[in-house]
Design an enzyme around this catalytic site. Structure first.
Site, PDB file in Angstrom:
ATOM      1  N   LYS A 181     -16.049  22.107 -31.983  1.00  0.00           N
ATOM      2  CA  LYS A 181     -17.311  21.396 -31.775  1.00  0.00           C
ATOM      3  C   LYS A 181     -17.071  19.900 -31.882  1.00  0.00           C
ATOM      4  CE  LYS A 181     -20.536  19.806 -34.207  1.00  0.00           C
ATOM      5  NZ  LYS A 181     -20.821  18.595 -33.408  1.00  0.00           N
ATOM      6  N   GLY A 234     -14.321  13.799 -40.320  1.00  0.00           N
ATOM      7  CA  GLY A 234     -15.632  13.148 -40.288  1.00  0.00           C
ATOM      8  C   GLY A 234     -15.910  12.489 -41.621  1.00  0.00           C
ATOM      9  N   SER A 235     -17.181  12.371 -41.950  1.00  0.00           N
ATOM     10  CA  SER A 235     -17.541  11.604 -43.142  1.00  0.00           C
ATOM     11  C   SER A 235     -17.426  12.442 -44.418  1.00  0.00           C
ATOM     12  CB  SER A 235     -18.964  11.082 -43.005  1.00  0.00           C
ATOM     13  OG  SER A 235     -19.857  12.167 -42.969  1.00  0.00           O
ATOM     14  N   THR A 236     -17.295  11.762 -45.515  1.00  0.00           N
ATOM     15  CA  THR A 236     -17.180  12.422 -46.814  1.00  0.00           C
ATOM     16  C   THR A 236     -18.479  13.168 -47.142  1.00  0.00           C
ATOM     17  OG1 THR A 236     -15.627  10.713 -47.471  1.00  0.00           O
ATOM     18  CG2 THR A 236     -16.644  11.960 -49.261  1.00  0.00           C
ATOM     19  N   ALA A 237     -19.628  12.588 -46.723  1.00  0.00           N
ATOM     20  CA  ALA A 237     -20.922  13.240 -47.008  1.00  0.00           C
ATOM     21  C   ALA A 237     -20.999  14.589 -46.297  1.00  0.00           C
ATOM     22  CB  ALA A 237     -22.058  12.332 -46.560  1.00  0.00           C
ATOM     23  N   THR A 238     -20.568  14.653 -45.041  1.00  0.00           N
ATOM     24  CA  THR A 238     -20.601  15.926 -44.305  1.00  0.00           C
ATOM     25  C   THR A 238     -19.598  16.914 -44.909  1.00  0.00           C
ATOM     26  OG1 THR A 238     -21.243  14.765 -42.294  1.00  0.00           O
ATOM     27  CG2 THR A 238     -20.363  16.977 -42.010  1.00  0.00           C
ATOM     28  N   ALA A 239     -18.463  16.404 -45.345  1.00  0.00           N
ATOM     29  CA  ALA A 239     -17.438  17.290 -45.932  1.00  0.00           C
ATOM     30  C   ALA A 239     -17.984  18.029 -47.140  1.00  0.00           C
ATOM     31  CB  ALA A 239     -16.219  16.474 -46.329  1.00  0.00           C
ATOM     32  N   GLU A 256     -10.405  15.698 -43.322  1.00  0.00           N
ATOM     33  CA  GLU A 256      -9.900  14.333 -43.065  1.00  0.00           C
ATOM     34  C   GLU A 256     -11.118  13.417 -43.037  1.00  0.00           C
ATOM     35  OE1 GLU A 256      -6.832  13.476 -42.922  1.00  0.00           O
ATOM     36  OE2 GLU A 256      -5.839  15.403 -42.689  1.00  0.00           O
ATOM     37  N   CYS A 290     -10.959   5.283 -38.986  1.00  0.00           N
ATOM     38  CA  CYS A 290     -10.943   5.587 -40.427  1.00  0.00           C
ATOM     39  C   CYS A 290      -9.878   4.775 -41.155  1.00  0.00           C
ATOM     40  CB  CYS A 290     -10.701   7.078 -40.641  1.00  0.00           C
ATOM     41  SG  CYS A 290      -9.205   7.646 -39.810  1.00  0.00           S
ATOM     42  N   GLU A 394     -17.879   2.741 -47.092  1.00  0.00           N
ATOM     43  CA  GLU A 394     -17.255   2.648 -45.780  1.00  0.00           C
ATOM     44  C   GLU A 394     -18.287   2.072 -44.808  1.00  0.00           C
ATOM     45  OE1 GLU A 394     -16.515   6.276 -43.521  1.00  0.00           O
ATOM     46  OE2 GLU A 394     -14.534   5.509 -43.016  1.00  0.00           O
TER      47      GLU A 394
HETATM   48  P1  NAD Z   1     -19.928  12.953 -39.396  1.00  0.00           P
HETATM   49  O1  NAD Z   1     -19.474  13.538 -40.672  1.00  0.00           O
HETATM   50  O2  NAD Z   1     -21.324  12.510 -39.277  1.00  0.00           O
HETATM   51  O3  NAD Z   1     -19.708  13.988 -38.196  1.00  0.00           O
HETATM   52  C1  NAD Z   1     -18.436  14.536 -37.908  1.00  0.00           C
HETATM   53  C2  NAD Z   1     -18.624  15.863 -37.210  1.00  0.00           C
HETATM   54  O4  NAD Z   1     -19.237  16.768 -38.116  1.00  0.00           O
HETATM   55  C3  NAD Z   1     -19.528  15.809 -35.978  1.00  0.00           C
HETATM   56  O5  NAD Z   1     -19.041  16.686 -35.004  1.00  0.00           O
HETATM   57  C4  NAD Z   1     -20.854  16.304 -36.537  1.00  0.00           C
HETATM   58  O6  NAD Z   1     -21.695  16.879 -35.568  1.00  0.00           O
HETATM   59  C5  NAD Z   1     -20.371  17.349 -37.521  1.00  0.00           C
HETATM   60  N1  NAD Z   1     -21.324  17.687 -38.589  1.00  0.00           N
HETATM   61  C6  NAD Z   1     -22.285  16.897 -39.130  1.00  0.00           C
HETATM   62  N2  NAD Z   1     -22.976  17.593 -40.060  1.00  0.00           N
HETATM   63  C7  NAD Z   1     -22.436  18.837 -40.108  1.00  0.00           C
HETATM   64  C8  NAD Z   1     -22.710  19.995 -40.859  1.00  0.00           C
HETATM   65  N3  NAD Z   1     -23.689  20.031 -41.763  1.00  0.00           N
HETATM   66  N4  NAD Z   1     -21.949  21.091 -40.662  1.00  0.00           N
HETATM   67  C9  NAD Z   1     -20.944  21.077 -39.767  1.00  0.00           C
HETATM   68  N5  NAD Z   1     -20.643  20.002 -39.001  1.00  0.00           N
HETATM   69  C10 NAD Z   1     -21.374  18.890 -39.183  1.00  0.00           C
HETATM   70  O7  NAD Z   1     -18.918  11.785 -39.071  1.00  0.00           O
HETATM   71  P2  NAD Z   1     -18.976  10.779 -37.838  1.00  0.00           P
HETATM   72  O8  NAD Z   1     -20.060   9.793 -38.118  1.00  0.00           O
HETATM   73  O9  NAD Z   1     -18.983  11.540 -36.567  1.00  0.00           O
HETATM   74  O10 NAD Z   1     -17.549  10.067 -37.938  1.00  0.00           O
HETATM   75  C11 NAD Z   1     -17.276   8.976 -38.726  1.00  0.00           C
HETATM   76  C12 NAD Z   1     -16.590   9.387 -40.005  1.00  0.00           C
HETATM   77  O11 NAD Z   1     -15.385  10.097 -39.705  1.00  0.00           O
HETATM   78  C13 NAD Z   1     -16.154   8.209 -40.838  1.00  0.00           C
HETATM   79  O12 NAD Z   1     -16.422   8.465 -42.187  1.00  0.00           O
HETATM   80  C14 NAD Z   1     -14.656   8.140 -40.599  1.00  0.00           C
HETATM   81  O13 NAD Z   1     -13.915   7.501 -41.606  1.00  0.00           O
HETATM   82  C15 NAD Z   1     -14.319   9.570 -40.501  1.00  0.00           C
HETATM   83  N6  NAD Z   1     -13.038   9.753 -39.834  1.00  0.00           N
HETATM   84  C16 NAD Z   1     -11.955  10.175 -40.564  1.00  0.00           C
HETATM   85  C17 NAD Z   1     -10.714  10.321 -39.954  1.00  0.00           C
HETATM   86  C18 NAD Z   1      -9.517  10.808 -40.714  1.00  0.00           C
HETATM   87  O14 NAD Z   1      -8.576  11.265 -40.070  1.00  0.00           O
HETATM   88  N7  NAD Z   1      -9.487  10.711 -42.030  1.00  0.00           N
HETATM   89  C19 NAD Z   1     -10.578  10.035 -38.593  1.00  0.00           C
HETATM   90  C20 NAD Z   1     -11.698   9.597 -37.891  1.00  0.00           C
HETATM   91  C21 NAD Z   1     -12.930   9.465 -38.515  1.00  0.00           C
END
Ligand code: NAD
Length: 490
Positions: A181, A234-239, A256, A290, A394
């Site tokens: 996704k 993605g973001s730490t909050a979503t993780a 990540e 990131c 961030e």
């Molecule tokens: P995000 O966490 O908002 O979204 C990332 C993905 O997760 C998207 O596909 C989103 O639709 C999905 N998502 C959101 N909520 C979800 C849920 N409840 N369940 C399952 N999936 C969900 O992040 P973003 O705004 O798309 O990206 C920016 C973030 O990503 C920044 O914090 C950046 O540092 C981080 N990032 C990290 C790396 C790394 O390798 N460490 C690389 C690139 C980006």
């Protein structure tokens, strides 16, 4: 481009399930960040679509996992060929979808997306497993590695195809089938790649792509009982949400996440190289990487000179139409994100900090057709305390804070004084110091006298709130396989 997809002014994307494009009843709007105009309609998939994709992946697993690594490798290489043959189409689409410059997409995103397939097509051929002799017991132990099953892959919007393929390639190279996704804000290049999968030789169901939002499509994938493994960037909050939602199933997780990466600049650094690289590390891809630097610590004796030269260089980092090769930066991903990033600059002013260039200081001139776009100039701020949100959170935009330091131990402790631990850069000609400081920094990657140099064989990932697990040649192989010990009495 598939026949049904091109409407007069925008694309309508479809999910790719079981080797077929499948229309979705509901759609989300996705915008061109450089104009603010509608670019495409993205399927708003939910549990039903995800379930169909998981079923297709599950059905495809026995045959795909039984193929030899060499057979799978051929398919991956063919996909890389096909992406490269259409490089410019992918470049234009990635730039229009994400706001990044076409130059960045042409030099970084798309070549790397193709290379991700080539890299794992090759590396999967070269792994060995372990063996232990217990001759005194007449026993031989060895390990084997098996693909896990259906891998759930979730990626962000900043490096759309690059980060998605960084997950798909190792997952399928090691014999898993996948449901991926992409971010709902940048889905186009993933959908374009689906158009190449059959020609590359992927059997139906090996790669399925379901588009939609995190809370609907993403959540359905994370909480699907037949998906034993989730790789998330993605973001730490979503993780945090993903960790909670997958916990009842004890899923294998790779996370990540975000960063708040420091650059530490000692007085003996090569100033020319350090300034030009730190400008790139702060502002590349609009600061939406990131690994971007967002805190610059400078030894006090060179601080005034550094700051004035750094500000001068930031002003040379051009922002404007992503198609114009003269520009270094394009637009930020969305109106909401632009407002959030600008909010940090407003906060800096209320805290008594000094904004040296960029937002609120310099004038941004844009072509008429880009006036509705989400642009922001590279912004350099000083006079911010370490406890300020600007130094702790961030920002993920073209904003960096510069601050002086006096002692080595002091700067290590200040650099480590955030909840993140993704990457750091250290600038010094003193080899002993470079090793000493790098060792003490809490970061998954430390670059010294450079930035963004990557050998894909080596582990990539963060510590603390920047993630769990590592990705790379051997690390991805380990993540996407289960190890098993077999003991043979002879
Ligand atoms: P995000 O966490 O908002 O979204 C990332 C993905 O997760 C998207 O596909 C989103 O639709 C999905 N998502 C959101 N909520 C979800 C849920 N409840 N369940 C399952 N999936 C969900 O992040 P973003 O705004 O798309 O990206 C920016 C973030 O990503 C920044 O914090 C950046 O540092 C981080 N990032 C990290 C790396 C790394 O390798 N460490 C690389 C690139 C980006």
């Amino acid at each position: 481009m598939s026949k049904e997809a091109k409407h007069t002014n925008y694309l309508v994307l479809e999910n790719y399930i079981g080797g077929k494009f499948v229309p979705c009843g509901k759609h989300l709007d996705s915008f061109d960040p450089s104009t603010g105009e509608l670019y495409c309609k993205v399927p708003d998939s939910g549990p039903e679509e995800v379930d169909a994709a998981v079923k297709a992946a599950k059905d495809a697993f026995p045959d795909w996992s039984a193929k030899s690594p060499a057979e799978r490798s051929q398919v991956l290489n063919k996909l890389a060929d096909l992406i490269e043959a259409r490089l410019e189409e992918f470049v234009q689409a990635e730039s229009k979808d994400q706001g990044k410059t076409a130059t960045f997409a042409r030099n970084v995103d798309i070549p790397r997306s193709a290379y991700n397939f080539r890299f794992f097509a090759s590396s999967v051929l070269h792994h060995l497993t372990e063996c232990s002799q217990m001759d005194h017991m007449g026993c031989l132990n060895y390990t084997i590695r098996c693909p896990v099953g259906v891998a759930g892959l979730i990626s962000p919007w900043n490096l759309p195809l690059y980060l998605l393929t960084w997950k798909i390639a190792p997952a399928v190279a090691t014999g898993n089938t996948v449901v991926a996704k992409p971010s709902e804000m940048t889905s186009v290049t993933a959908w374009m790649m689906c158009q190449l999968l059959e020609e590359a030789g992927f059997p139906p169901g090996v790669v399925n792509i379901v588009f939609g939002t995190g809370p609907r499509a993403g959540d359905a994938l994370v909480s699907h009982p037949d998906v034993p493994l989730i790789s998330f960037t993605g973001s730490t909050a979503t993780a945090r949400v993903i960790t909670e939602r997958s916990a009842p199933f004890c899923k294998k997780l790779s996370l990540e996440l975000g960063g708040k990466n420091p650059a530490i600049i000692f007085a003996d650094a090569d100033m020319e190289q350090c300034i030009s690289t730190t400008i790139q590390s702060s502002f590349s891809n609009q600061g939406e990487i990131c690994l971007c630097t967002s805190r610059v610590f400078v030894e006090r004796s060179i601080y005034p000179v550094f700051l004035s030269r750094f500000v001068e260089a930031a002003r040379q980092w051009k922002t404007g139409a992503p198609s114009d090769p003269a520009n270094n930066n394009g637009a930020l991903i969305s109106k909401e994100h632009l407002e959030k990033v600008k909010g940090y600059v407003a906060l800096a002013l209320t805290e008594g900090a000094q904004v040296h260039c960029g937002e609120g200081v310099d004038k941004l001139t844009l072509p008429q057709r880009n006036e509705g776009g989400y642009f922001m100039l590279p912004t350099v701020i000083s006079g911010v305390t370490d406890s300020s949100a600007l130094m702790q959170e961030e920002i993920f935009g073209p904003v960096t804070c510069v601050t002086p330091f006096d002692k080595e131990e002091e700067v290590i402790s200040r650099a480590n004084g955030v909840r993140y631990g993704l990457s750091a850069t250290v600038w010094s000609r003193d080899v002993g110091r470079v090793h000493r400081v790098a060792r003490k920094l809490q970061a998954g990657l430390v670059w010294t006298n450079c930035w963004l140099v990557r050998d894909l064989n080596l582990p990539f990932g963060g510590m603390k709130s920047s993630g769990i697990g590592r990705e790379g040649g051997k690390d991805s192989y380990h993540f996407f396989t289960e190890v098993k010990v077999i003991a043979v009495k002879h």
